[in-house]
Design an enzyme around this catalytic site. Structure first.
Site, PDB file in Angstrom:
ATOM      1  N   HIS A  22       1.418  -1.142  -0.084  1.00  7.63           N
ATOM      2  CA  HIS A  22      -0.152  -0.124   0.050  1.00  7.63           C
ATOM      3  C   HIS A  22       0.884   1.157  -0.303  1.00  7.63           C
ATOM      4  O   HIS A  22       0.540   2.034  -0.386  1.00  7.63           O
ATOM      5  CB  HIS A  22      -0.678   0.031   1.367  1.00  7.63           C
ATOM      6  CG  HIS A  22      -1.843   1.073   1.696  1.00  7.63           C
ATOM      7  ND1 HIS A  22      -3.204   0.871   1.290  1.00  7.63           N
ATOM      8  CD2 HIS A  22      -1.455   2.715   1.762  1.00  7.63           C
ATOM      9  CE1 HIS A  22      -3.301   1.979   1.174  1.00  7.63           C
ATOM     10  NE2 HIS A  22      -2.862   3.290   1.787  1.00  7.63           N
ATOM     11  N   GLU A  23       1.565   1.173   1.011  1.00  6.30           N
ATOM     12  CA  GLU A  23       2.287   2.335   1.452  1.00  6.30           C
ATOM     13  C   GLU A  23       3.534   2.250  -0.664  1.00  6.30           C
ATOM     14  O   GLU A  23       4.031   3.585  -0.786  1.00  6.30           O
ATOM     15  CB  GLU A  23       3.537   2.380   2.275  1.00  6.30           C
ATOM     16  CG  GLU A  23       2.258   2.909   4.097  1.00  6.30           C
ATOM     17  CD  GLU A  23       1.384   3.720   3.600  1.00  6.30           C
ATOM     18  OE1 GLU A  23       1.913   4.550   2.972  1.00  6.30           O
ATOM     19  OE2 GLU A  23       0.543   3.110   4.758  1.00  6.30           O
TER      20      GLU A  23
ATOM     21  N   HIS B 129       1.510   4.428  -2.796  1.00 11.97           N
ATOM     22  CA  HIS B 129       2.355   5.054  -2.635  1.00 11.97           C
ATOM     23  C   HIS B 129       3.304   6.543  -2.416  1.00 11.97           C
ATOM     24  O   HIS B 129       3.594   7.291  -3.715  1.00 11.97           O
ATOM     25  CB  HIS B 129       1.882   6.308  -0.795  1.00 11.97           C
ATOM     26  CG  HIS B 129      -0.026   6.474  -0.481  1.00 11.97           C
ATOM     27  ND1 HIS B 129      -0.734   6.795  -1.158  1.00 11.97           N
ATOM     28  CD2 HIS B 129      -0.208   5.843   0.704  1.00 11.97           C
ATOM     29  CE1 HIS B 129      -2.178   6.762  -0.810  1.00 11.97           C
ATOM     30  NE2 HIS B 129      -1.467   6.040   0.481  1.00 11.97           N
TER      31      HIS B 129
ATOM     32  N   HIS C 297       3.513   6.833  -7.148  1.00 10.83           N
ATOM     33  CA  HIS C 297       2.386   8.001  -7.077  1.00 10.83           C
ATOM     34  C   HIS C 297       3.154   8.954  -7.240  1.00 10.83           C
ATOM     35  O   HIS C 297       3.306   9.993  -7.820  1.00 10.83           O
ATOM     36  CB  HIS C 297       1.391   7.924  -6.189  1.00 10.83           C
ATOM     37  CG  HIS C 297       0.285   9.229  -7.020  1.00 10.83           C
ATOM     38  ND1 HIS C 297      -0.652   8.937  -5.425  1.00 10.83           N
ATOM     39  CD2 HIS C 297       0.140   9.627  -7.863  1.00 10.83           C
ATOM     40  CE1 HIS C 297      -1.743   9.356  -6.886  1.00 10.83           C
ATOM     41  NE2 HIS C 297      -1.045  10.360  -7.785  1.00 10.83           N
TER      42      HIS C 297
HETATM   43 ZN    ZN Z   1      -3.029   5.598   1.772  1.00  9.64          ZN
END
Ligand code: ZN
Length: 680
Positions: free
Chosen positions: A467-468, A471, A474
């Site tokens: 998940h991290e 990010h 991104h």
């Molecule tokens: Zn998040």
């Protein structure tokens, strides 16, 4: 050096840097650096106010203000999160109001607002990124009340102050009523089912209070443990009642910290503020910064998802009822769900730990990044860091060109904030001849490695890491030159979790699990039957979980959408209507859920709770494109990179999604992922 001239060479925050010398930053450097920074930026701001005609160079010089603030304040707040100490926290807290004050000066600056309007008329239509930047700035000025004059302007300011105070009071009431509850017990049998560590803690608390037996509080982990594990229905009911009546006119402290009046006042103030700046409702005001196009769209979205999930939620409840052998009350559901899960799945989280040694998982994650995007992640010589366990990586193209880099700080330790997050350390910028590559902080709280074994992760922690890293990608893969729109900056916040939740999907795929899941001692791959059980756990009672979240989201949204001063909030009536529509478990009449709903009444999720589900729909649908083309399909990944990751906040999130998917988002992939579609 005279006493009046500060010696900048001694303050690592003020020495010219891309990355500061973290280990040299001391609490005493913080306040002088922040004051110096703000004084300098105020001079830049005055110069920006005084330009005759704003142009793109002017716009870029304003971007430098946020870059400079990040450069000094960024490392301070990062270190306050990961290597805090009382003096550092104190210095940080002393500077917070200074930073906030400067933010207000920027956000309320009428001269800047007028310059932005002039620039909007002059800017070349063929410059979409600049147009977006200007549009966002004008939108934020409008939402902040800068466009108002005279009495309405004064009133808007008052409302904002009152709202801040009342929202804080709401939270305080919830905390006080939570803290006021205690359950004292002298009969050990009444606590049957609770884990030993909870009992130990309860015994210690009783001893501290000076009586025999056990004392249990109402903090969220204790409440959840009692709900899921306490064998005594009476104890579960007592806890349920205390929890759902906090800060209300019901329950053990009825009327003592009652949030009823505050709910009315908060909704009235939000409605008035929204109308002052030109929106019909607060729901519309909230959507001005989000991807969802209209209140109608959000409500239809939630109703559609609710209707389709409810069928399955009913079946799940019927299954649980049959398993329990009696009608289930609201306080029975979590208990029987936990039992059934253990019986059916026979899967303990801890059992999988030996299969997920962190170095192997990281290798697999970086390999996935290479497979999907043809990019290389490699550990690089480490710059000066804030803690010895920190690592530094570079992300490069196959030809060796640097795209960006990131720090990993993955292990729990004292004085480090809990949870996991990605933080921007340096945002990509290419402004007036200066350019900087993006740098991120990737922070988790895993168990540190021991002398004889590596850090071992649960599957949930593997999900967190992916998940991290989503990010992080991104942040790093952005191609936007303006920092305020680069990476995750400026992205509509109901869309910002798209890349992160998207990447989570890979952690359930057998292809990926076989690669990252290797026993740390024997090297044996994670057995196929474990992979299968793991995937079944993903959809276990997913319908019940789904309708619960939709109930909260629809309640929050309708409340803000339907409010009128004449009718008032109708808070309980709206909640009852929503429950009749989507819930499958009927709560008792004393239930006052709204009175403890801090996300919405004291947090940032007002008319925004739906964002959780919205982002899940986007990420499941994006991942479905990979399932259709092959989960490692590079052409699909390239489309995703170009449309979503590279563009950040520089374009409308819905347009970006449509470019990637060839159509607007669809609910089916999320329902399928939750095992809901297949069971209808
Ligand atoms: Zn998040």
């Amino acid at each position: 050096m005279s006493e009046t001239t500060p010696d900048h060479s001694a303050n690592p925050l003020l020495v010219s840097h891309t990355l500061p010398e973290f280990s040299a930053i001391k609490p005493e450097h913080v306040e002088p650096a922040v004051r110096e920074l703000l004084a300098e930026q105020r001079r830049v701001l005055v110069a920006a106010e005084n330009v005759a005609t704003p142009d793109l160079d002017w716009l870029r010089s304003l971007e430098h203000i946020s870059t400079e603030i990040d450069r000094v304040w960024g490392p301070i707040s990062h270190m306050n999160s990961v290597v805090s100490s009382p003096p550092l926290r104190e210095a940080f807290n002393r500077c917070l109001p200074l930073i906030a004050e400067f933010g207000t000066e920027l956000g309320q600056n009428e001269t800047l607002y007028r310059h932005f309007r002039t620039l909007q008329e002059r800017v070349d239509p063929a410059k979409p990124v600049e147009r977006q930047l200007i549009a966002n700035a004008l939108r934020d000025f409008r939402l902040g009340g800068v466009t108002l004059t005279g009495a309405p302007r004064q009133r808007f300011k008052e409302i904002m102050q009152q709202l801040a105070a009342q929202q804080a009071k709401f939270e305080q009431n919830v905390m006080d009523s939570t803290d006021a509850f205690e359950h004292r017990e002298t009969d050990r049998a009444a606590l049957e089912g609770l884990p030993q560590f909870v009992l130990d803690r309860a015994a210690a608390l009783a001893a501290e209070r000076g009586f025999e037996g056990w004392c249990l509080r109402l903090d969220p982990p204790t409440y959840q443990t009692v709900s899921a594990h306490a064998e005594s229905p009476a104890l579960r009911e007592k806890y349920y009642q205390a929890w759902v009546t906090r800060a209300s006119d019901q329950g053990p402290h009825a009327g003592r910290w009652d949030n009823s009046a505050l709910i009315e006042e908060i909704l009235a103030l939000r409605h008035e503020a929204a109308q002052l700046v030109g929106f019909k409702t607060f729901a519309e005001f909230s959507l001005a910064t989000k991807m969802a196009e209209s209140p109608r769209r959000v409500i239809d979205f939630l109703r559609d998802l609710g209707e389709r999930s409810r069928v399955v939620a009913r079946e799940e409840l019927a299954m649980l009822t049959e398993y329990a052998g009696r009608k289930l009350e609201a306080w029975d559901v979590a208990f029987y769900a936990e039992r059934l899960k253990q019986e059916k799945l026979e899967l303990a989280e801890e059992e999988l730990r030996p299969y997920f040694p962190l170095p192997r998982v990281l290798d697999g994650l970086f390999k996935l990044c290479a497979t999907l995007f043809d990019l290389r992640v490699a550990e690089a010589p480490r710059p000066d860091v804030w803690h010895d366990s920190v690592r530094y990586y570079e992300l490069k193209r196959p030809d060796g060109t640097l795209i960006g880099s990131f720090f990993t700080d993955l292990f729990a330790r004292p004085n480090k904030r809990g949870g996991a997050w990605m933080g921007g350390c340096v945002s990509r910028a290419k402004l007036n001849g200066r350019s900087q590559a993006p740098i991120a902080y990737l922070v988790c709280n895993f168990n540190a490695p021991a002398a004889d074994k590596p850090s071992l992760l649960t599957h949930t922690e593997v999900i967190t890491l992916f998940h991290e890293f989503g990010h992080t990608l991104h942040h790093l893969l952005t191609e936007v030159d303006y920092p305020s729109l680069a990476g995750t900056n400026g992205v509509a916040w109901d869309a910002v979790e798209l890349p992160s939740q998207f990447l989570e999907n890979f952690t359930w795929r057998p292809e990926v699990l076989r690669d990252i899941g290797r026993h740390f001692e024997t090297g044996a791959p994670l057995p196929d039957d474990k992979i299968e059980t793991l995937n079944r756990s993903r959809t276990f009672l997913a319908g019940l979980a789904m309708v619960r979240q939709i109930e909260f989201a629809l309640f929050d949204f309708r409340l803000h959408d339907e409010y009128t001063p004449e009718r008032g909030s109708r808070v309980q009536a709206v909640l009852d209507e929503v429950r009749r529509e989507v819930a499958v478990i009927e709560p008792p009449a004393y239930n006052r859920f709204a009175h403890g709903f801090g996300h919405v009444f004291s947090g940032a999720y007002a008319a925004g709770y739906y964002s959780y589900k919205w982002a899940e729909v986007l990420s499941a649908d994006a991942f479905a494109a990979f399932e259709e083309a092959g989960v490692f399909d590079r052409a699909t990944a390239e489309r995703f990179r170009r449309a979503v990751l590279a563009t950040g906040g520089s374009r409308n999130a819905l347009d970006a999604f449509i470019e990637f998917r060839g159509r607007p988002p669809d609910l089916d992939p999320l329902l399928k992922q939750a095992g809901i579609a297949t069971r209808q």
